[in-house]
Design a protein around this motif. Structure first.
Motif, PDB file in Angstrom:
ATOM      1  N   ILE A  59       3.217  -2.315   9.287  1.00  0.00           N
ATOM      2  CA  ILE A  59       3.901  -3.093   8.246  1.00  0.00           C
ATOM      3  C   ILE A  59       5.296  -3.473   8.726  1.00  0.00           C
ATOM      4  N   ASP A  60       5.875  -4.464   8.085  1.00  0.00           N
ATOM      5  CA  ASP A  60       7.177  -4.968   8.513  1.00  0.00           C
ATOM      6  C   ASP A  60       8.312  -4.021   8.150  1.00  0.00           C
ATOM      7  N   GLU A  61       8.266  -3.464   6.930  1.00  0.00           N
ATOM      8  CA  GLU A  61       9.369  -2.624   6.465  1.00  0.00           C
ATOM      9  C   GLU A  61       8.860  -1.527   5.544  1.00  0.00           C
ATOM     10  N   CYS A  62       9.491  -0.366   5.641  1.00  0.00           N
ATOM     11  CA  CYS A  62       9.191   0.753   4.751  1.00  0.00           C
ATOM     12  C   CYS A  62      10.502   1.350   4.272  1.00  0.00           C
ATOM     13  N   PHE A  63      10.621   1.564   2.982  1.00  0.00           N
ATOM     14  CA  PHE A  63      11.819   2.142   2.390  1.00  0.00           C
ATOM     15  C   PHE A  63      11.428   3.397   1.630  1.00  0.00           C
ATOM     16  N   ILE A  64      12.123   4.476   1.913  1.00  0.00           N
ATOM     17  CA  ILE A  64      11.726   5.787   1.391  1.00  0.00           C
ATOM     18  C   ILE A  64      12.869   6.402   0.598  1.00  0.00           C
ATOM     19  N   ILE A  65      12.572   6.747  -0.657  1.00  0.00           N
ATOM     20  CA  ILE A  65      13.571   7.451  -1.457  1.00  0.00           C
ATOM     21  C   ILE A  65      13.382   8.954  -1.259  1.00  0.00           C
ATOM     22  N   PRO A  66      14.432   9.739  -1.463  1.00  0.00           N
ATOM     23  CA  PRO A  66      14.320  11.197  -1.272  1.00  0.00           C
ATOM     24  C   PRO A  66      13.460  11.839  -2.348  1.00  0.00           C
ATOM     25  N   ASP A  67      13.059  13.079  -2.094  1.00  0.00           N
ATOM     26  CA  ASP A  67      12.225  13.805  -3.055  1.00  0.00           C
ATOM     27  C   ASP A  67      13.038  14.419  -4.186  1.00  0.00           C
ATOM     28  N   GLU A  68      14.372  14.445  -4.054  1.00  0.00           N
ATOM     29  CA  GLU A  68      15.204  14.995  -5.117  1.00  0.00           C
ATOM     30  C   GLU A  68      15.114  14.106  -6.355  1.00  0.00           C
ATOM     31  N   GLY A  69      15.464  14.677  -7.500  1.00  0.00           N
ATOM     32  CA  GLY A  69      15.475  13.917  -8.742  1.00  0.00           C
ATOM     33  C   GLY A  69      14.239  14.143  -9.578  1.00  0.00           C
TER      34      GLY A  69
ATOM     35  N   ARG B 180      -0.333 -20.391  -4.840  1.00  0.00           N
ATOM     36  CA  ARG B 180      -0.510 -20.609  -3.400  1.00  0.00           C
ATOM     37  C   ARG B 180       0.809 -20.906  -2.710  1.00  0.00           C
ATOM     38  N   THR B 181       1.885 -21.113  -3.488  1.00  0.00           N
ATOM     39  CA  THR B 181       3.210 -21.353  -2.902  1.00  0.00           C
ATOM     40  C   THR B 181       4.099 -20.108  -2.969  1.00  0.00           C
ATOM     41  N   CYS B 182       3.537 -18.975  -3.376  1.00  0.00           N
ATOM     42  CA  CYS B 182       4.340 -17.753  -3.496  1.00  0.00           C
ATOM     43  C   CYS B 182       5.033 -17.419  -2.171  1.00  0.00           C
ATOM     44  N   THR B 183       6.296 -17.073  -2.275  1.00  0.00           N
ATOM     45  CA  THR B 183       7.038 -16.589  -1.110  1.00  0.00           C
ATOM     46  C   THR B 183       7.059 -15.067  -1.063  1.00  0.00           C
ATOM     47  N   ARG B 184       6.879 -14.452  -2.244  1.00  0.00           N
ATOM     48  CA  ARG B 184       6.845 -12.988  -2.342  1.00  0.00           C
ATOM     49  C   ARG B 184       5.872 -12.595  -3.452  1.00  0.00           C
ATOM     50  N   THR B 185       5.259 -11.425  -3.294  1.00  0.00           N
ATOM     51  CA  THR B 185       4.513 -10.825  -4.394  1.00  0.00           C
ATOM     52  C   THR B 185       5.016  -9.403  -4.596  1.00  0.00           C
ATOM     53  N   LEU B 186       4.893  -8.931  -5.818  1.00  0.00           N
ATOM     54  CA  LEU B 186       5.364  -7.601  -6.183  1.00  0.00           C
ATOM     55  C   LEU B 186       4.259  -6.904  -6.973  1.00  0.00           C
ATOM     56  N   PHE B 187       3.888  -5.691  -6.545  1.00  0.00           N
ATOM     57  CA  PHE B 187       2.777  -5.013  -7.198  1.00  0.00           C
ATOM     58  C   PHE B 187       2.858  -3.510  -6.965  1.00  0.00           C
ATOM     59  N   GLY B 188       2.173  -2.764  -7.821  1.00  0.00           N
ATOM     60  CA  GLY B 188       2.033  -1.336  -7.647  1.00  0.00           C
ATOM     61  C   GLY B 188       0.687  -1.020  -7.018  1.00  0.00           C
ATOM     62  N   VAL B 189       0.382   0.258  -6.901  1.00  0.00           N
ATOM     63  CA  VAL B 189      -0.890   0.697  -6.331  1.00  0.00           C
ATOM     64  C   VAL B 189      -1.471   1.778  -7.231  1.00  0.00           C
ATOM     65  N   THR B 190      -2.773   1.717  -7.444  1.00  0.00           N
ATOM     66  CA  THR B 190      -3.448   2.657  -8.335  1.00  0.00           C
ATOM     67  C   THR B 190      -4.537   3.407  -7.588  1.00  0.00           C
TER      68      THR B 190
ATOM     69  N   PRO C 248       4.126 -14.507   2.466  1.00  0.00           N
ATOM     70  CA  PRO C 248       4.958 -13.933   3.536  1.00  0.00           C
ATOM     71  C   PRO C 248       5.436 -12.511   3.276  1.00  0.00           C
ATOM     72  N   GLU C 249       5.923 -12.227   2.050  1.00  0.00           N
ATOM     73  CA  GLU C 249       6.393 -10.877   1.716  1.00  0.00           C
ATOM     74  C   GLU C 249       5.561 -10.309   0.577  1.00  0.00           C
TER      75      GLU C 249
ATOM     76  N   GLY D 248      -5.678  -2.040   5.000  1.00  0.00           N
ATOM     77  CA  GLY D 248      -6.248  -3.339   4.647  1.00  0.00           C
ATOM     78  C   GLY D 248      -5.262  -4.489   4.728  1.00  0.00           C
ATOM     79  N   GLY D 249      -3.988  -4.203   4.961  1.00  0.00           N
ATOM     80  CA  GLY D 249      -2.987  -5.256   5.095  1.00  0.00           C
ATOM     81  C   GLY D 249      -2.573  -5.915   3.796  1.00  0.00           C
ATOM     82  N   TYR D 250      -2.807  -5.230   2.676  1.00  0.00           N
ATOM     83  CA  TYR D 250      -2.456  -5.823   1.384  1.00  0.00           C
ATOM     84  C   TYR D 250      -0.938  -5.936   1.211  1.00  0.00           C
ATOM     85  N   ALA D 251      -0.201  -4.982   1.734  1.00  0.00           N
ATOM     86  CA  ALA D 251       1.263  -4.999   1.650  1.00  0.00           C
ATOM     87  C   ALA D 251       1.839  -5.037   3.061  1.00  0.00           C
ATOM     88  N   ASN D 252       2.952  -5.726   3.220  1.00  0.00           N
ATOM     89  CA  ASN D 252       3.697  -5.609   4.485  1.00  0.00           C
ATOM     90  C   ASN D 252       5.092  -5.030   4.267  1.00  0.00           C
ATOM     91  N   ILE D 253       5.400  -4.698   3.005  1.00  0.00           N
ATOM     92  CA  ILE D 253       6.635  -3.981   2.677  1.00  0.00           C
ATOM     93  C   ILE D 253       6.266  -2.882   1.684  1.00  0.00           C
TER      94      ILE D 253
END
Length: 330
Positions: A92-102, A216-226, A289-290, A310-315
């Motif tokens: 994937i292009d980018e991965c961002f990880i939050i800490p386990d605290e909180g 079909r012109t989306c530049t970004r999509t945003l979704f969760g995973v179940t 793209p994103e 499966g390549g569904y997300a690249n971020i």
């Protein structure tokens, strides 16, 4: 040593330009540049777009907060290393990880809040953002700072369900649009219709046809995973019945993102329901793209792994415990 005296006229304040892989944390970024990269404070000020005095204050905070003690605090740097390992292993292009605290706050709220900061940095007035649904997506929408992007289009990528939960597709989409000051484009169709013929007829309606043309012109999509298991929002939300979910599971489905079921290797899992499902076609979705997935929790490890294969997300935005377990599956 005292705080440096500014000799130049005061410049308007702006948000420090911090790479998102450093947790959007200007203290950590300044400390890294100074202690590990060896940059001078003037050079750091130029990179961050702030005054030299501000850099001095950031470095003082880094010492006061224990971020550095000659070297960067290992707990914070470990998350950066883990994110890079995920990127290398999964492609994937980018991965961002939050800490386990909180732990006193739900994980979906914490991930959603970080996702909001990421989206605030990236979304522009020219974007077409496709939005799915779920608790984490809704949390992100609530955490967004108000923006003024009247040219941005926020579009629903999947049809609606009969449920009245506060994380429905139309509500997630409209809430984000309100927060960013953009144009809200809801999909005026049910998520699942009675027959394949009904879907065909609906897709030929001009208003629906125009909606999918926009998607079909989306530049970004945003979704969760179940995770497709005994406890799933798909059933609780009224989107899918228990017999329907059981059939997907029988065929090997372990996860669901933005309208698509998939198995452990990320391969699509199909049933007759897919011929009745009103959703952005997978081939169009994968061309965006994103593709930003926000989600975590150890119960979703297998689903996140399959999604990435499966390549569904690249971020990906997730938590440290989940990321560590996902990495072990590669």
């Amino acid at each position: 040593m005292g705080e440096p005296h500014e000799t130049q006229p005061r410049r308007p304040r702006r948000q420090p330009a911090v790479p998102a892989e450093f947790g959007l944390d200007p203290v950590l970024w300044a400390a890294w540049l100074y202690y590990e990269e060896g940059l001078k404070q003037d050079d750091i000020a130029e990179k961050l777009g702030v005054s030299r005095a501000s850099v001095f204050n950031l470095l003082q905070r880094a010492r006061d907060e224990g971020v550095v003690n000659i070297k960067i605090d290992p707990a914070r740097m470990e998350r950066i290393s883990l994110a890079r390992d995920i990127e290398a292993a999964t492609g994937i292009d980018e991965c961002f990880i939050i800490p386990d605290e909180g732990a006193n706050e739900p994980l979906h709220d914490r991930i959603g809040r970080f996702g909001a900061r990421l989206l605030e940095q990236r979304l522009t007035g020219e974007d077409v953002l496709g939005v799915a649904w779920g608790r984490t997506v809704m949390s992100l929408s609530k955490a967004l700072a108000p923006l003024h992007l009247p040219g941005a289009s926020i579009a629903q990528v999947t049809g609606s369900s009969i449920a009245t939960y506060d994380f429905s597709p139309e509500l997630c989409t409209s809430n984000i649009a309100i927060r960013v000051g953009g144009r809200c484009i809801n999909l005026h169709a049910p998520g699942i219709v009675s027959s394949a013929k009904m879907k065909q007829l609906l897709m030929e309606e001009p208003i629906i046809e125009q909606h999918f043309k926009l998607l079909r012109t989306c530049t970004r999509t945003l979704f969760g995973v179940t995770h497709v298991g005994s406890e799933t929002l798909l059933k609780d939300s009224g989107f899918m019945s228990e017999p329907i979910l059981a059939e997907y599971q029988r065929r090997g489905a372990i996860g669901f993102v933005s309208g698509y079921f998939f198995d452990k290797q990320g391969n699509p899992v199909l049933t007759e329901i897919d011929a009745r499902h009103i959703v952005m076609p997978l081939e169009d979705f994968l061309k965006v793209p994103e593709r930003i997935c926000i989600g975590g929790g150890v119960e979703k490890v297998e689903a996140i792994s399959g999604m990435l294969k499966g390549g569904y997300a690249n971020i990906l935005v997730t938590d440290a415990a989940t990321a560590s377990r996902v990495l072990k599956l590669y």
